[in-house]
Design a protein around this motif. Structure first.
Motif, PDB file in Angstrom:
ATOM      1  N   THR A  42       0.985  -1.136  -0.102  1.00 25.54           N
ATOM      2  CA  THR A  42      -0.156  -0.048  -0.029  1.00 25.54           C
ATOM      3  C   THR A  42       0.793   1.225   0.045  1.00 25.54           C
ATOM      4  OG1 THR A  42      -0.199  -0.138   2.513  1.00 25.54           O
ATOM      5  CG2 THR A  42      -2.036  -0.965   1.245  1.00 25.54           C
ATOM      6  N   TRP A  92       1.166  -7.058  -4.081  1.00 23.83           N
ATOM      7  CA  TRP A  92      -0.090  -6.541  -4.880  1.00 23.83           C
ATOM      8  C   TRP A  92      -1.014  -7.545  -5.270  1.00 23.83           C
ATOM      9  CZ3 TRP A  92       1.394  -1.913  -8.448  1.00 23.83           C
ATOM     10  CH2 TRP A  92       1.762  -0.660  -7.696  1.00 23.83           C
ATOM     11  N   GLN A  96      -4.829  -2.740  -8.255  1.00 27.07           N
ATOM     12  CA  GLN A  96      -4.310  -1.413  -7.784  1.00 27.07           C
ATOM     13  C   GLN A  96      -4.460  -0.244  -8.950  1.00 27.07           C
ATOM     14  OE1 GLN A  96      -2.378  -1.187  -4.811  1.00 27.07           O
ATOM     15  NE2 GLN A  96      -3.088  -3.240  -4.580  1.00 27.07           N
TER      16      GLN A  96
END
Length: 327
Positions: A42, A92, A96
């Motif tokens: 993140t 990820w 995203q």
């Protein structure tokens, strides 16, 4: 617009590289930051935004001073949505919204593609591809990736997953791959694959050599040591290099038969073996390629090194800008 520069971003698992690049592909300035993959990745996109904004502030630049941001990312990239999913080395796992975040906070249009595709564009544009319209790029690193360019355009396929050269089957009875398949090129021609091939074949090799002894003695091994041993005439090193080159020649022969590129560019860390590796791949390509294709397909070593990603990312901006202005 003619004077506007481009920001190239090469997103890697350990480092994020940035460069300011002219429309002619000249790097004016470059820098990098560590990739923080904690907390499911993140922090990655915010750190990219922060680094670009810091550069703009330090140099008194506005969003309108740039033609765009080009970016190469691991994983499956949805170019239209500007999203990335399945980039597991970045943590990820979920989709995203990279373009939405970066363009939203910098005001600069973002164009994104898979990192191997972007490196292919770089090598095609001002590297070993000589700006030819039909070029295939194979990157031999921790894994094996690729990018396919035909008629000057990247090939993306139905879901954006074209160019998965590392997952071509070269030995149906071979090693199990991390993708779940068996005998993928990545299992034998990546840096880790070469070490695996060397370790597994050492005991059965019928001649005593320094490399064989080092492996059997449990010395730490990497692909460079194996290729360097081959270059020094070590019989086992030569045997391993020959086996790897055969797998690569088979893959390149199949690629050449299917796509008829003018050049297949070999990049990534393993490509530092240079012409020593290239000449062996050419020899095996000749066995597997259709005769007329065999004569017309060049095998060349990549020229841009670590800059291929940022240069290719900038060419992505140029290509997409032209497309949009022609609509």
């Amino acid at each position: 617009m003619q004077n506007k520069n481009i920001i190239g971003v090469d997103l890697g698992g350990t480092t994020i590289k940035f460069a300011i690049i002219t429309r002619d592909g000249e790097i004016l300035e470059k820098w990098s930051i560590p990739t923080d993959i904690s907390d499911e990745g993140t922090h990655i996109t915010p750190s990219i935004i922060r680094s670009i904004k810091d550069y703009m502030e330090k140099n008194d630049l506005k969003a309108t001073d740039f033609l765009g941001i080009g970016m190469g990312s691991p994983g499956t990239v949805n170019k239209k949505k500007g999203t990335v999913i399945g980039a597991y080395n970045l943590n990820w796992k979920t989709e995203q919204p990279v373009e939405e975040m970066i363009t939203g906070q910098t005001g600069i249009p973002l164009f994104i593609d898979n990192d191997a595709n972007v490196a292919a564009l770089g090598e095609k544009w001002i590297g070993a591809g000589n700006n030819e319209p039909d070029v295939v790029f194979i990157t031999l690193g921790t894994g094996v990736g690729g990018g396919v360019i035909t008629n000057g355009e990247l090939v993306h396929g139905a879901i954006g997953a074209a160019g998965e050269i590392g997952h071509m089957t070269v030995d149906k009875h071979g090693y199990k791959c991390t993708c779940g398949k068996q005998g993928c090129l990545e299992t034998v021609a990546s840096a880790t694959g070469i070490v695996r091939v060397a370790k597994d074949g050492a005991a059965a090799f019928g001649q005593e050599t320094p490399l064989k002894k080092a492996i059997l003695d449990g010395e730490k091994m990497n692909a460079k040591k194996i290729v360097d041993a081959a270059k020094d005439g070590d019989a086992y090193g030569l045997a391993v290099t020959e086996e790897i080159s055969d797998y690569l020649g088979l893959a390149c022969g199949n690629i050449a038969n299917l796509l008829n590129p003018s050049t297949i560019v070999i990049g990534g860390g393993v490509s530092r073996a240079g012409e020593f590796l290239a000449e062996r791949i050419r020899k095996h390509l000749a066995v597997y390629a259709f005769p007329t294709i065999r004569e017309s397909t060049k095998i060349r070593i990549a020229e841009l090194g670590n800059d291929a990603g940022v240069i290719g990312a900038s060419s992505l901006v140029l290509t997409e800008s032209i497309h949009q202005s022609n609509k």
